[in-house]
Write a protein that holds these residues in place. Structure first.
Motif, PDB file in Angstrom:
ATOM      1  N   ALA A 204     -29.558 -49.029 -11.772  1.00  0.00           N
ATOM      2  CA  ALA A 204     -30.593 -48.255 -12.636  1.00  0.00           C
ATOM      3  C   ALA A 204     -31.786 -48.927 -12.736  1.00  0.00           C
ATOM      4  CB  ALA A 204     -30.015 -47.568 -13.554  1.00  0.00           C
ATOM      5  N   ASP A 205     -31.547 -50.254 -13.386  1.00  0.00           N
ATOM      6  CA  ASP A 205     -32.621 -51.160 -13.787  1.00  0.00           C
ATOM      7  C   ASP A 205     -33.560 -51.505 -12.379  1.00  0.00           C
ATOM      8  OD1 ASP A 205     -31.806 -51.199 -16.474  1.00  0.00           O
ATOM      9  OD2 ASP A 205     -30.541 -52.931 -16.272  1.00  0.00           O
ATOM     10  N   MET A 206     -32.760 -51.634 -11.319  1.00  0.00           N
ATOM     11  CA  MET A 206     -33.370 -52.051 -10.098  1.00  0.00           C
ATOM     12  C   MET A 206     -34.329 -50.988  -9.730  1.00  0.00           C
ATOM     13  SD  MET A 206     -31.274 -53.658  -6.914  1.00  0.00           S
ATOM     14  CE  MET A 206     -31.880 -54.761  -5.806  1.00  0.00           C
ATOM     15  N   GLU A 207     -33.940 -49.719  -9.635  1.00  0.00           N
ATOM     16  CA  GLU A 207     -34.873 -48.583  -9.500  1.00  0.00           C
ATOM     17  C   GLU A 207     -35.859 -48.432 -10.215  1.00  0.00           C
ATOM     18  OE1 GLU A 207     -32.422 -45.285  -8.784  1.00  0.00           O
ATOM     19  OE2 GLU A 207     -32.731 -45.237  -6.821  1.00  0.00           O
ATOM     20  N   GLU A 208     -35.724 -48.587 -11.536  1.00  0.00           N
ATOM     21  CA  GLU A 208     -36.856 -48.470 -12.567  1.00  0.00           C
ATOM     22  C   GLU A 208     -37.853 -49.687 -12.432  1.00  0.00           C
ATOM     23  OE1 GLU A 208     -37.450 -48.733 -17.414  1.00  0.00           O
ATOM     24  OE2 GLU A 208     -35.456 -48.917 -16.564  1.00  0.00           O
ATOM     25  N   LEU A 209     -37.387 -50.760 -11.925  1.00  0.00           N
ATOM     26  CA  LEU A 209     -38.452 -51.880 -11.621  1.00  0.00           C
ATOM     27  C   LEU A 209     -38.900 -52.085 -10.209  1.00  0.00           C
ATOM     28  CD1 LEU A 209     -36.568 -54.840 -13.456  1.00  0.00           C
ATOM     29  CD2 LEU A 209     -38.608 -53.632 -14.091  1.00  0.00           C
ATOM     30  N   GLU A 210     -38.496 -50.785  -9.587  1.00  0.00           N
ATOM     31  CA  GLU A 210     -39.085 -50.594  -7.915  1.00  0.00           C
ATOM     32  C   GLU A 210     -38.751 -51.682  -7.211  1.00  0.00           C
ATOM     33  OE1 GLU A 210     -43.083 -49.518  -8.205  1.00  0.00           O
ATOM     34  OE2 GLU A 210     -42.674 -47.988  -9.218  1.00  0.00           O
ATOM     35  N   VAL A 211     -37.614 -52.420  -7.318  1.00  0.00           N
ATOM     36  CA  VAL A 211     -37.040 -53.344  -6.347  1.00  0.00           C
ATOM     37  C   VAL A 211     -36.155 -52.807  -5.459  1.00  0.00           C
ATOM     38  CG1 VAL A 211     -35.858 -55.622  -6.337  1.00  0.00           C
ATOM     39  CG2 VAL A 211     -37.036 -55.014  -8.429  1.00  0.00           C
ATOM     40  N   LYS A 212     -36.563 -53.053  -4.004  1.00  0.00           N
ATOM     41  CA  LYS A 212     -35.817 -52.357  -3.066  1.00  0.00           C
ATOM     42  C   LYS A 212     -34.540 -53.144  -2.773  1.00  0.00           C
ATOM     43  CE  LYS A 212     -36.158 -50.748   1.716  1.00  0.00           C
ATOM     44  NZ  LYS A 212     -36.907 -50.801   2.939  1.00  0.00           N
ATOM     45  N   PRO A 213     -33.213 -52.747  -2.810  1.00  0.00           N
ATOM     46  CA  PRO A 213     -32.095 -53.247  -2.729  1.00  0.00           C
ATOM     47  C   PRO A 213     -31.810 -53.600  -1.063  1.00  0.00           C
ATOM     48  CG  PRO A 213     -31.613 -50.972  -2.983  1.00  0.00           C
ATOM     49  CD  PRO A 213     -32.977 -51.096  -2.922  1.00  0.00           C
ATOM     50  N   ASP A 214     -30.943 -54.726  -1.019  1.00  0.00           N
ATOM     51  CA  ASP A 214     -30.627 -55.095   0.439  1.00  0.00           C
ATOM     52  C   ASP A 214     -29.499 -54.101   0.739  1.00  0.00           C
ATOM     53  OD1 ASP A 214     -28.638 -56.066  -1.276  1.00  0.00           O
ATOM     54  OD2 ASP A 214     -29.213 -58.112  -0.862  1.00  0.00           O
ATOM     55  N   GLU A 215     -29.145 -54.316   1.856  1.00  0.00           N
ATOM     56  CA  GLU A 215     -28.020 -53.237   2.725  1.00  0.00           C
ATOM     57  C   GLU A 215     -26.652 -53.622   1.753  1.00  0.00           C
ATOM     58  OE1 GLU A 215     -27.685 -53.550   6.696  1.00  0.00           O
ATOM     59  OE2 GLU A 215     -29.734 -52.793   7.211  1.00  0.00           O
ATOM     60  N   ASP A 216     -26.288 -54.919   1.689  1.00  0.00           N
ATOM     61  CA  ASP A 216     -25.144 -55.250   0.904  1.00  0.00           C
ATOM     62  C   ASP A 216     -25.069 -54.616  -0.479  1.00  0.00           C
ATOM     63  OD1 ASP A 216     -22.666 -56.769   0.647  1.00  0.00           O
ATOM     64  OD2 ASP A 216     -23.551 -57.808  -0.876  1.00  0.00           O
ATOM     65  N   THR A 217     -26.156 -54.681  -1.264  1.00  0.00           N
ATOM     66  CA  THR A 217     -26.251 -53.938  -2.492  1.00  0.00           C
ATOM     67  C   THR A 217     -25.902 -52.455  -2.219  1.00  0.00           C
ATOM     68  OG1 THR A 217     -27.849 -55.693  -3.411  1.00  0.00           O
ATOM     69  CG2 THR A 217     -27.705 -53.360  -4.507  1.00  0.00           C
ATOM     70  N   VAL A 218     -26.717 -51.628  -1.462  1.00  0.00           N
ATOM     71  CA  VAL A 218     -26.633 -50.286  -1.251  1.00  0.00           C
ATOM     72  C   VAL A 218     -25.131 -49.979  -0.725  1.00  0.00           C
ATOM     73  CG1 VAL A 218     -27.242 -48.307   0.329  1.00  0.00           C
ATOM     74  CG2 VAL A 218     -28.919 -50.079  -0.296  1.00  0.00           C
ATOM     75  N   ARG A 219     -24.373 -50.659   0.007  1.00  0.00           N
ATOM     76  CA  ARG A 219     -22.951 -50.472   0.128  1.00  0.00           C
ATOM     77  C   ARG A 219     -22.245 -50.469  -0.739  1.00  0.00           C
ATOM     78  NH1 ARG A 219     -24.260 -53.309   5.183  1.00  0.00           N
ATOM     79  NH2 ARG A 219     -23.324 -55.481   4.147  1.00  0.00           N
ATOM     80  N   ARG A 220     -22.371 -51.467  -1.960  1.00  0.00           N
ATOM     81  CA  ARG A 220     -21.640 -51.588  -2.978  1.00  0.00           C
ATOM     82  C   ARG A 220     -21.728 -50.562  -3.988  1.00  0.00           C
ATOM     83  NH1 ARG A 220     -19.670 -56.907  -4.155  1.00  0.00           N
ATOM     84  NH2 ARG A 220     -20.255 -58.620  -2.831  1.00  0.00           N
ATOM     85  N   VAL A 221     -22.940 -50.167  -4.228  1.00  0.00           N
ATOM     86  CA  VAL A 221     -23.188 -49.012  -5.038  1.00  0.00           C
ATOM     87  C   VAL A 221     -22.837 -47.696  -4.409  1.00  0.00           C
ATOM     88  CG1 VAL A 221     -25.086 -47.760  -6.465  1.00  0.00           C
ATOM     89  CG2 VAL A 221     -25.289 -50.157  -5.874  1.00  0.00           C
ATOM     90  N   ALA A 222     -22.824 -47.568  -3.384  1.00  0.00           N
ATOM     91  CA  ALA A 222     -22.273 -46.395  -2.542  1.00  0.00           C
ATOM     92  C   ALA A 222     -20.757 -46.231  -2.436  1.00  0.00           C
ATOM     93  CB  ALA A 222     -22.725 -46.357  -0.904  1.00  0.00           C
ATOM     94  N   ARG A 223     -19.908 -47.152  -2.510  1.00  0.00           N
ATOM     95  CA  ARG A 223     -18.704 -47.328  -2.695  1.00  0.00           C
ATOM     96  C   ARG A 223     -18.417 -47.032  -4.062  1.00  0.00           C
ATOM     97  NH1 ARG A 223     -18.558 -52.086   0.597  1.00  0.00           N
ATOM     98  NH2 ARG A 223     -18.404 -53.405  -1.534  1.00  0.00           N
ATOM     99  N   ALA A 224     -19.019 -47.671  -4.878  1.00  0.00           N
ATOM    100  CA  ALA A 224     -18.883 -47.205  -6.394  1.00  0.00           C
ATOM    101  C   ALA A 224     -18.896 -45.435  -6.526  1.00  0.00           C
ATOM    102  CB  ALA A 224     -19.803 -47.884  -7.399  1.00  0.00           C
ATOM    103  N   PHE A 225     -20.169 -45.163  -6.050  1.00  0.00           N
ATOM    104  CA  PHE A 225     -20.122 -43.793  -6.206  1.00  0.00           C
ATOM    105  C   PHE A 225     -19.016 -42.872  -5.585  1.00  0.00           C
ATOM    106  CE2 PHE A 225     -24.947 -44.244  -6.837  1.00  0.00           C
ATOM    107  CZ  PHE A 225     -25.079 -44.119  -8.223  1.00  0.00           C
ATOM    108  N   GLU A 226     -18.555 -43.523  -4.549  1.00  0.00           N
ATOM    109  CA  GLU A 226     -17.474 -42.775  -3.946  1.00  0.00           C
ATOM    110  C   GLU A 226     -16.258 -42.619  -4.611  1.00  0.00           C
ATOM    111  OE1 GLU A 226     -15.302 -43.032   0.474  1.00  0.00           O
ATOM    112  OE2 GLU A 226     -16.661 -44.275  -0.022  1.00  0.00           O
TER     113      GLU A 226
END
Length: 259
Positions: A204-226
């Motif tokens: 959430a902090d990353m999106e607020e600061l408009e920092v684009k995540p790398d693919e590894d970060t996207v996969r980690r967050v997606a697994r958490a949501f899943e």
């Protein structure tokens, strides 16, 4: 009535007026000046002039440094000595801080390069408690407040199970640096929270600061949501940040193909 006398003798009188010594002296000076201009003479030159000696020296260039340069020579040896010293000590704050203070007691300036190398050595050897001790000591001295030091401390907090201290450090980084935080630290903090099933907290902090995540970060967050059963958030995340391309190996070459 003017009297003209014709003489077949050489012009001895005019030759007597010509000063041979002055001519030789002037020609020698011209030769010396030319050689000096062309850089052919490196040694001091002495000219004899009626018993007096003059010495002409070429003045060398003098370098003036406005800022004192940190000398990195011997920093690896200093770092190794520090690692060996603190690894022999008991796991007590007073003992470790006392040894660190003695390490810099005779230094004219803080040995920042050696301290950074010591942190890298401790990181390779997985001495997480020692990294925390050295990192906190450096920050208490007002030294080493760099992203590399913060990254080492966050990793050490993660491996030592100190989530509360990692959150305190992370909040300080957010307040101090705000929009200049590198993507590396976001990935480190998300990896830390992923071990505690809370990666969306930093995201959430990353999106607020408009920092684009790398693919590894996207996969980690997606697994958490899943894992939390939030399929809608997972789909929105993948749609927004997942790259349209992926890389595969085909006939020994890395080829980009569309997903």
């Amino acid at each position: 009535m003017a009297l003209c006398v014709k003489s077949d003798l050489p012009l001895w009188s005019s030759f007597q007026k010509f000063n041979v010594s002055s001519f030789l002296k002037e020609s020698k000076l011209r030769t010396i000046v030319l050689k000096l201009n062309h850089g052919q003479i490196d040694q001091p030159l002495s000219i004899s002039n009626t018993g007096e000696k003059k010495v002409i020296r070429k003045s060398g260039k003098k370098e003036h440094h406005l800022w004192q340069k940190r000398d990195s020579a011997g920093s690896g040896h200093k770092a190794l000595n520090l690692v060996q010293t603190i690894c022999r000590l008991p796991n007590e704050k007073e003992a470790v801080y006392g040894a660190l203070d003695e390490w810099i007691a005779w230094e004219t300036e803080f040995p920042l390069i050696a301290a950074a190398k010591a942190l890298r050595i401790l990181r390779k050897r997985n001495h997480w408690k020692r990294i925390i001790q050295v990192g906190k000591w450096m920050l208490s001295k007002g030294q080493g407040a760099t992203m590399a030091t913060y990254d080492s401390l966050l990793l050490a907090f993660d491996m030592d199970g100190r989530l509360d201290e990692a959150e305190i450090l992370w909040n300080m980084i957010l307040q101090t640096y705000n929009r200049s935080i590198p993507k590396m630290l976001f990935s480190r903090m998300i990896s830390l929270y992923d071990h505690h099933n809370l990666p969306d907290k930093v995201f959430a902090d990353m999106e607020e600061l408009e920092v684009k995540p790398d693919e590894d970060t996207v996969r980690r967050v997606a697994r958490a949501f899943e894992a939390l059963g939030q399929k809608d958030k997972e789909r929105l995340l993948m749609k927004k940040y997942q790259s349209k391309w992926k890389y595969i190996h085909f006939k020994g070459e890395r080829v980009r193909v569309k997903r």
